[in-house]
Motif scaffolding. Structure first.
Motif: not given
Lengths: 286, 528, 348
Positions: A145, A252, A275-280, B432-440, B457
């Protein structure tokens, strides 16, 4: 049949508008032979601040656009630029003191790079992201993202192709950009801003500052609302200090690159500003 | 008697055969450190466990030199297949000695045995298994054919998941072909030293992994060492920032896993019982000593009271006490220093007008303990809503709309993780798309897997650990680029500092990386 | 709602009030008549269940470690909560007498072993069970043994309401203290919640005795056929709203029968109902619980979800047959210090 030319006023490009520097300062841009060409705006730290504000305001919309749409907008830039090849070639010829053919080749290369990056907009996530086979009842996916607001110090020894090479990849993922143009060759950057302004690029997504990178860069490197800084054109500056400043908010950082290959097209230039975002998510039939 | 007063069910310590003192693990052997040794204690009893060597700069020189020799002479020349076999061996040995490692971890760290036994140690083995398989498949890591290892990796890890963080660091580094100097946290060196014994059992070539114990100055010396090519750090944002400054201008690449202040967002249609469990797991897992802990509960205003009431009821069933008791839910705070910090921030919360509620429970006489605590009536500007407490303290805030939840969740310089609880699929994906965090985590929390990238992030750091992305953090693209005509040639400077970006540089081409400094470091190492 | 409206099983209640209060309670909670629409709105307004989280919570409860004194207490508690069951087509008076003997005296070698809570049989076997129990027949809260009868066209429930009611009334008339009915899973899955509600309420009515007391009603959801946890949760609410004294997982004839996650979920409903109305409802996992180790996990789950006060015969039961012998083996091991063998416990 000589006609008295109407010279262009080269201003900044911030939030979709073309303001003069709030400081009122300008500096002389001269041709390769030393001839006066224009007074470019000499951006101040406040202009940089305003540009960051404009960029931040534009992130949500640009990042939220579909990848297909971003790709079309970037391609549209190439189209509009293609239509103004002659203008850019003439400008480069004058300011860099190269032949018309060499200048035209630079414009062509810049156009082609827009096209190349435009095509990546809806593909890089497929290459850089992936589904992860975790050991449990979960759907798990990683996607790149946009990082947010990217400050760029454009390559200093090129009018257009360096500027485009640094700018285009930062836009692909949906970041907005504050880019400091080549100090010596700023005119093509502002002309390109005119192209951007008429190419469906939402206002604030690209903000162009001309002036002294040495003066502006530290403000961008230390700005807390800037997520990443590309020092590709900062080789002549005290870039280590800039990197140290950037570390305050864990920005960065991309290092300076020198020579004609600076900011050469690379997928890595796109993903560098992601930024790599990982969704579970749990999954179950029950 | 009450059935819930389960009789103590302590895990036997008999499985441990600890030494009275531990040296540094350098070049395959335990050696004395040149600094003043220190003791590691059990935070649940304050009893001494063992004396630990303290590495000074000369020891760091030795360790880096050993790692360099091992890199140059053995590890960088070994086939990926054989590197992988060593990692598989390590994974198996971890499994074989799992109970021992779990007991040692709980003893030294204070975490409940059920967590070290069921979470930490199994994940350690899984991490080595996962990366073992990568060692001979690096062409598929996303950097194009024939990617290169970086050299010597300096790895500094925290005290909250001592052995697991070791695995997160060492497994991908070795798989990619790097050698390692790792510094465990000052208060939790024990399992890393047992791990060193495992490396001896695995017959890992000397110097491939070196473990140097010590305090912050030891870590700083390691990171600063000029013979180091890669820095991987997990810990506080303050130290991460200092590292980023320290290595500015050098060729060292960095992965930084730093702090967090994760929002755990509970919508009014959430699966409520699971959400309550998720909140509990989110903040009270490992005493809240978790960088990705769900320390900010953002609950939709219309269910705030119900959620808080259910939460309090649930928390009342938590058992605080002996970390080695299999029924313990909440173990000891890792150190007095950390306990003081938790208390100070918690007191600040009260001073700022928030309401504090702690589980009524018996606090053991010795050791460091903090009862699970909830703050309600917390304002977004409050310190307990902004600063990482790193303890079993939850701040409860409310929101009214999804937009407000997202805005509040993102309103932090951190960006490591977040939770979403709702039954509505479209909302999960959009939030989840809009949260600025690396793991959701959606409808779950605090899940970890070696195949799943983890990292933050913004000021939560950069780079990813886990998965293909985590492997890329220890690799660079092949030095000779593809045809310049294919993609206008250029070295992929873009990958230089940004680990996460490396995962996908296939289309980029590269020039050879300057080797001069590295050669110098090798010389230095050889001179030792 | 308050505690005075609690209707503990087998306890005499004011004539005629049990059903009235159950219905009134339902109307108050639902805010309308219990028809398909009102029930549908209510049941579908209950928060969903995340299956993974539920199963993880259950698994975590299953890791509680029970040692020494707690374990001894737990084993005796399990025995005292067992509905010792035989539900075979081949059941005979002799088989039932054997079952009752086992229920009264689970371990002939050890008189300290408590009795089970109840024997559970088909309706036509009720007279033989009562006869065999003799003076031991009565309220398990008083240390006696109840007789539970499955009814309502058990196990499928596929017959007319008239037959179901007759089935129930016959068992009650024969002296059954508890009726284990099955819901119409077809009607439930088709969304005919009003029909399911009305049947439960009617069976509840059929549980009344001429003297005004009432047999306790366990409502079997047959969770293995409802499949999803959301269905189980809704069916649990429905059964409680309609007046069930117990909600029970399974007939034992459909796999899966009782599971820990399903039981946890039903306990959560019971907990929420109590929170809402002050009224306590029982839970009975049935089928598939064969080992002491498993049964202890259920005790832990009860204690940590609704509290230890639920671990009494009128609020929690195990529907089981082979479980008892495993508990006895464990108990013998604790008493003697060595492991016992299958030949040292009796088959019934």
């Amino acid at each position: 049949m000589s006609r008295l030319a109407v010279p262009k006023t080269y201003k900044l490009y911030i939030g979709g508008a073309f303001p003069r520097s709030e400081s009122g300062r300008t500096y002389e841009v001269v041709a390769a032979d030393g001839r006066f060409l224009a007074n470019a705006a000499k951006a101040s730290r406040k202009d940089a601040r305003d540009a960051v504000v404009a960029a931040r305001g534009a992130v949500a919309g640009w990042a939220g656009a579909t990848a297909y749409n971003r790709g079309q907008v970037l391609y549209r830039i190439a189209e509009v630029l293609e239509g103004r090849r002659a203008q850019f070639a003439a400008e480069i010829e004058e300011v860099e003191g190269v032949s018309r053919a060499v200048a035209a080749a630079q414009v062509d290369e810049a156009i082609d790079r827009w096209v190349w990056y435009a095509g990546w907009a809806d593909k890089f996530a497929q290459v850089a992201g992936n589904a992860n086979p975790v050991a449990g009842p979960y759907f798990n996916i990683s996607v790149p993202e946009p990082s947010g607001v990217i400050a760029v110090i454009a390559p200093q020894d090129s009018s257009l192709v360096g500027f485009v090479s640094a700018l285009a990849p930062a836009l692909v993922a949906g970041n907005s950009v504050v880019i400091v143009a080549s100090e010596r060759f700023p005119l093509s950057s502002i002309s390109l801003a005119e192209v951007l302004a008429t190419s469906d690029v939402p206002k604030g997504v690209v903000n162009v500052l001309t002036g002294s990178p040495a003066e502006i860069a530290p403000w961008l490197a230390s700005h807390a609302d800037v997520n990443a800084i590309d020092l590709v054109g900062a080789g002549g500056l005290d870039w280590v200090s800039l990197e140290i400043d950037a570390a305050d908010t864990l920005k960065r950082v991309l290092r300076p690159e020198n020579g004609p290959d600076a900011a050469a097209p690379a997928l890595g230039r796109i993903t560098a500003f992601t930024e790599t975002k990982t969704v579970w998510h749990t999954k179950s039939l029950r | 008697m009450s059935f819930l007063d389960y009789a103590p069910a302590p895990e036997s310590r008999a499985i441990l055969s600890l030494r009275d003192s531990y040296g540094l693990f350098i070049d395959g052997e335990f050696v004395d450190g040149r600094g003043t040794p220190f003791q590691t204690i059990s935070p649940s009893s304050e009893e001494r466990i063992a004396m630990i060597a303290n590495a000074n700069e000369a020891d760091i020189d030795d360790a880096v030199a050993a790692a360099r020799r091992a890199y140059d002479r053995v590890w960088s020349k070994m086939s990926g297949r054989d590197r992988g076999k060593y990692l598989f061996r390590i994974a198996r040995l971890v499994q074989e000695r799992a109970r021992e490692l779990a007991v040692a971890e709980s003893l030294d760290n204070g975490k409940p045995i059920k967590e070290s036994r069921d979470v930490d140690v199994p994940l350690v083995a899984a991490w080595f298994f996962y990366y073992a398989g990568w060692a001979d498949k690096l062409d598929h890591a996303g950097l194009g054919a024939d990617p290169r290892s970086l050299g010597v990796a300096a790895q500094v890890i925290p005290w909250n998941f001592p052995l697991l963080m070791l695995a997160w660091k060492i497994a991908p580094a070795l798989a990619a072909g790097n050698t390692v100097v790792l510094k465990p946290a000052e208060t939790t060196p024990l399992t890393a030293l047992i791990f060193a014994e495992i490396l001896q059992q695995a017959d890992l070539p000397a110097g491939v992994v070196n473990i140097v114990t010590g305090a912050g100055d030891t870590g700083a010396a390691l990171v600063a060492h000029e013979g180091v090519d890669k820095v991987a750090f997990t810990g506080s944002t303050a130290v991460g920032r200092a590292i980023a400054k320290q290595i500015a201008g050098t060729d060292k690449r960095a992965t930084l896993e730093l702090g967090g202040k994760a929002a755990n967002i509970v919508f009014d249609d959430a699966p409520i019982d699971q959400a309550i469990e998720g909140i509990v797991n989110g903040i009270f897992f490992n005493q809240g000593h978790v960088c990705c802990a769900g320390s900010r509960l953002l609950v939709q205003e219309n269910i705030h009271d119900e959620v808080v009431e259910r939460l309090k009821t649930r928390l009342s069933t938590l058992r605080l006490g002996d970390p080695l008791d299999k029924n313990t839910d909440i173990g000891a705070i890792n150190s007095r220093e950390q306990l003081d910090r938790i208390r100070a921030l918690s007191d600040a919360g009260v001073e700022e007008g928030a309401e504090r509620w702690s589980v009524p429970c018996e606090i053991p006489e010795n050791g460091f303990w903090y009862a699970p605590t909830i703050f309600t009536n917390v304002q977004t500007s409050s310190r307990i809503a902004r600063e990482e407490i790193f303890g079993p303290v939850l701040s409860v805030l409310t929101f009214r709309t999804p937009q407000e939840a997202i805005a509040k969740a993102n309103n932090t310089p951190y960006g490591l993780s977040a939770g979403i609880w709702t039954d509505k699929g479209s909302r999960i994906l959009a939030v989840a798309d809009q949260l600025r965090a690396g793991v959701i985590w959606a409808n779950t929390f605090n899940r970890f897997d070696p195949s799943s990238p983890f990292g933050g992030y913004k000021e939560s750091g950069y780079g990813r650990e886990g998965g293909r992305h985590g492997l890329a953090a220890y690799l660079s693209p092949a030095p000779i680029g593809r045809s310049a005509a294919q993609v206008t040639a250029g070295r992929s400077g873009a990958q230089r500092r940004i680990e996460g970006a490396d995962a996908s540089a296939e289309a980029s081409a590269s020039k050879p990386k300057p080797r001069a400094r590295r050669a110098g470091a090798a010389k230095k190492g050889a001179a030792k | 709602m308050n505690e005075s409206q609690v209707t503990p099983m087998s306890a005499p209640v004011n004539p005629g009030t049990a059903l009235v209060t159950a219905r009134e309670r339902a109307l108050a909670v639902l805010g309308g008549e219990p028809d398909d629409q009102t029930l549908g709105r209510y049941l579908h307004g209950i928060p969903g269940v995340d299956a993974v989280g539920l199963e993880q919570r259950a698994a975590a409860l299953g890791t509680r470690s029970i040692k020494t004194t707690s374990k001894r207490w737990a084993l005796d508690k399990i025995i005292s909560l067992i509905d010792l069951t035989t539900l075979e087509g081949a059941d005979t008076p002799g088989k039932v007498r054997s079952l009752v003997a086992k229920a009264m005296n689970p371990d002939p070698a050890d008189p300290t072993v408590p009795r089970v809570a109840a024997v559970c049989v088909y309706g036509d076997m009720v007279p033989f069970a009562i006869e065999a129990l003799g003076a031991a027949h009565g309220d398990p809260d008083d240390g006696l043994i109840s007789v539970a009868a499955v009814a309502t066209a058990f196990p499928s429930g596929r017959s007319s309401l008239e037959i179901k009611l007759a089935d129930t009334a016959e068992a009650v008339a024969a002296g059954a203290d508890e009726i284990d009915m099955v819901i119409d899973r077809g009607a439930f899955l088709a969304g005919r919640y009003g029909e399911v509600f009305d049947q439960i309420a009617a069976v509840k009515e059929a549980c009344r005795r001429p003297d005004g007391t009432s047999a306790s009603l366990k409502v079997i959801l047959e969770t293995g056929e409802l499949v999803t946890y959301d269905n189980v949760r809704r069916a649990s609410w429905l059964a409680i709203l309609a007046g069930g004294d117990f909600i029970k997982t399974s007939t034992g004839k459909v796999a899966p029968a009782a599971t820990l996650p399903v039981t946890l979920l039903m306990l959560e409903v019971v907990r929420d109902w109590h929170r809402l109305t002050g009224h306590r409802v029982g839970v009975k996992p049935a089928g598939g619980i064969r080992s002491s180790k498993d049964a202890i996990k259920y005790l832990v789950t009860v204690a940590e979800t609704v509290g230890e006060e639920w671990l009494v015969p009128h609020l929690f039961r195990f529907g089981a047959s082979s479980l008892l012998n495993d508990v006895l083996l464990q108990r013998q091991k604790m008493t003697s210090g060595h492991y016992s063998g299958a030949d040292y416990v009796t088959i019934d």
